[in-house]
Design an enzyme around this catalytic site. Structure first.
Site, PDB file in Angstrom:
ATOM      1  N   ASP A 126      14.759  38.850  -4.250  1.00 23.08           N
ATOM      2  CA  ASP A 126      16.059  38.238  -3.969  1.00 23.08           C
ATOM      3  C   ASP A 126      16.351  37.172  -5.020  1.00 23.08           C
ATOM      4  O   ASP A 126      15.537  36.271  -5.222  1.00 23.08           O
ATOM      5  CB  ASP A 126      16.014  37.600  -2.576  1.00 23.08           C
ATOM      6  CG  ASP A 126      17.302  36.912  -2.188  1.00 23.08           C
ATOM      7  OD1 ASP A 126      18.306  37.040  -2.913  1.00 23.08           O
ATOM      8  OD2 ASP A 126      17.299  36.242  -1.139  1.00 23.08           O
TER       9      ASP A 126
ATOM     10  N   HIS B 286      17.276  41.271  -0.861  1.00 23.79           N
ATOM     11  CA  HIS B 286      18.208  40.489  -0.056  1.00 23.79           C
ATOM     12  C   HIS B 286      18.832  41.407   1.003  1.00 23.79           C
ATOM     13  O   HIS B 286      19.062  42.583   0.757  1.00 23.79           O
ATOM     14  CB  HIS B 286      19.282  39.917  -0.988  1.00 23.79           C
ATOM     15  CG  HIS B 286      20.149  38.882  -0.353  1.00 23.79           C
ATOM     16  ND1 HIS B 286      19.764  37.573  -0.208  1.00 23.79           N
ATOM     17  CD2 HIS B 286      21.404  38.954   0.165  1.00 23.79           C
ATOM     18  CE1 HIS B 286      20.730  36.890   0.361  1.00 23.79           C
ATOM     19  NE2 HIS B 286      21.737  37.707   0.608  1.00 23.79           N
TER      20      HIS B 286
ATOM     21  N   SER C 107      21.338  34.746   4.759  1.00 24.61           N
ATOM     22  CA  SER C 107      22.140  34.605   3.544  1.00 24.61           C
ATOM     23  C   SER C 107      23.119  33.437   3.673  1.00 24.61           C
ATOM     24  O   SER C 107      22.694  32.318   3.935  1.00 24.61           O
ATOM     25  CB  SER C 107      22.843  35.938   3.249  1.00 24.61           C
ATOM     26  OG  SER C 107      23.407  35.951   1.965  1.00 24.61           O
TER      27      SER C 107
END
Length: 319
Positions: free
Chosen positions: A262, A292, A165
């Protein structure tokens, strides 16, 4: 986009992803949605304890590293005494959450599967620290260990960066920073990037996906950005919008992992297509049925374990 027009993500995710979503921790309080950042950070650390349990045991050392901003905490995971390389790990959390404890299992598994020393860097969080402080402290830590490699008994001749991320953005940004400023920290053998954001401001997946289940609505993404950046001009910095950097030359080999549901997936796709178009070494893999942050859930998800093994295998193949 009206929420009603988004994809029904929770109906579409895989069975093992649904099991994770439906897993309750009875002793965990409710998410402090209206609480302070400090309260949200504390909750995040508590919530991740369950998912970090059962990680491989190995020699682990903690060191404070000096930077121009002060000291930054680092944690070394050493699966064997003769490591072929050192991999620096940057945790996710939207630049505002996360620490070395929240991503402990990820780092241990990565060290175990790669048999390389993994160094987690507890870079400073936003909004207390603004761009580019986190990158500068990551680079400072890398330089420190390069200079002190013999004292710490680590192999810094070949290194890599990895992150999930926001940590994926920091991983690639740090590698590009070293390249652009011609800083020698050892040969960067590879960069491992799990579901990162790299500079897109809008995309198909950002419109169709994202909700309360992943904390990645357009409003959420704007909040993370405003906390991280110092001013509006930073949005176009080549170390924030990485597509404004030169991706046509001397980019270390990149493993780019995408989660199917995501909202940041298009960032990964664009990064891969850009690098591939300019003959930069890269590999893209999409993990079906995932949300995610799925990398955290290897206790229950074979797909999460697979994604870590894939990244480790990619890195060791570059050595």
């Amino acid at each position: 986009m009206k929420p009603e027009n988004k994809l029904p993500v929770l109906d579409l995710i895989s069975a093992e992803m649904k099991t994770v979503v439906n897993t309750l921790q009875p002793d965990l309080p409710s998410w402090p949605a209206t609480g302070t950042i400090a309260e949200q950070r504390q909750y995040y650390t508590l919530e991740r304890r369950f998912w970090n349990a059962g990680a491989p045991e190995m020699a682990t050392r903690a060191y404070m590293v000096p930077t121009k901003y002060g000291q930054v905490e680092t944690r070394l995971f050493c699966p064997q005494p003769d490591s072929p390389a050192t991999l620096f790990y940057l945790h996710g959390g939207g630049f505002i959450l996360g620490n070395l404890d929240t991503h402990d299992r990820i780092m241990r598994l990565l060290a175990s599967y790669s048999q390389c020393t993994v160094i987690g860097i507890d870079y400073p969080l936003s909004p207390e620290a603004r761009f580019p402080q986190a990158i500068e402290e990551i680079v400072a830590a890398c330089c420190y260990f390069h200079q002190q490699a013999e004292d710490y008994q680590i192999n810094m001749s070949r290194i890599g960066f990895a992150g999930d991320s926001a940590g994926a953005m920091l991983a690639l940004a740090s590698a590009l920073w070293l390249r652009d400023k011609q800083i020698d920290c050892g040969k960067i053998a590879g960069v491992l990037l799990w579901y990162g954001l790299y500079g897109l401001r809008d995309s198909v997946t950002r419109r169709l996906l994202g909700g309360v289940w992943d904390g990645l609505t357009q409003q959420d993404l704007q909040m993370y950005e405003e906390a991280y950046l110092s001013n509006d001009a930073d949005r176009e910095s080549p170390y924030y919008c990485l597509f404004n950097n030169d991706l046509t030359r001397e980019v270390p080999p990149c493993f780019i992992a995408g989660a199917e549901f995501d909202p940041l997936l298009d960032d990964s796709r664009l990064l891969y297509q850009t690098l591939a178009a300019h003959q930069q070494p890269c590999e893209f893999k999409l993990y079906p049925g995932t949300l995610h942050v799925f990398l955290h859930y290897s206790r229950m998800m074979k797909t999460a374990d697979e994604a870590l093994r894939d990244g480790a295998q990619f890195f060791t193949a570059q050595l």
